[in-house]
Design a protein around this motif. Structure first.
Motif: not given
Length: 145
Positions: A41-47
């Motif tokens: 989820x954190x990686x998707x938000x950063x993307x």
């Protein structure tokens, strides 16, 4: 484990040894799964943040490019197009004795400053175009080839 213990019936000392093993009766790997889900989820938000920032930068640079092109076109049509006429008028006035040499030189200096301003506008328009190309990724593809 290894250790000693004191007993009171019968009085004495006891030595003991043992080992312990974690038996995960109630753990079904949910902690690791929750951590992996949170990382995803954190990686998707950063993307999404990176995409939004890139889109905003691209829109800003395209807007700046449009404004600079509009300014350059207006300058060329309103100011630069009149330079030959102004030059002719200044020379005619000098020849007819209406103005002096200083006014003719001042007219020449003013025309030179206008041409320099035109070059500055061209440079700023080219810089804005390069910024837009860099924000869109076109510039990187062009330089790598």
């Amino acid at each position: 484990m290894f250790g000693t213990a004191f007993t009171d019936k019968p009085y004495g000392n006891t030595v003991f040894t043992g080992f312990s093993v974690d038996l995960p009766f109630f753990d079904r790997g949910q902690g690791g799964m929750a951590r992996a889900s949170a990382e995803q989820h954190a990686v998707l938000l950063k993307r999404e943040l990176l995409i939004a920032a890139t889109r905003q930068e691209l829109e800003r640079s395209v807007d700046v490019l449009k404004l600079r092109r509009k300014t350059l076109a207006k300058f060329e049509s309103d100011v630069l197009a009149t330079l030959p006429t102004l030059k002719q008028m200044a020379e005619d006035a000098y020849r007819l004795g209406k103005t002096g040499l200083l006014e003719l030189l001042d007219s020449s200096r003013t025309r030179t400053e206008i041409k320099l301003n035109h070059l500055e506008l061209l440079v700023s328009e080219i810089e804005a175009e390069l910024d837009a190309m860099m924000a869109s990724g076109i510039l990187v593809g062009t330089v790598d080839k």
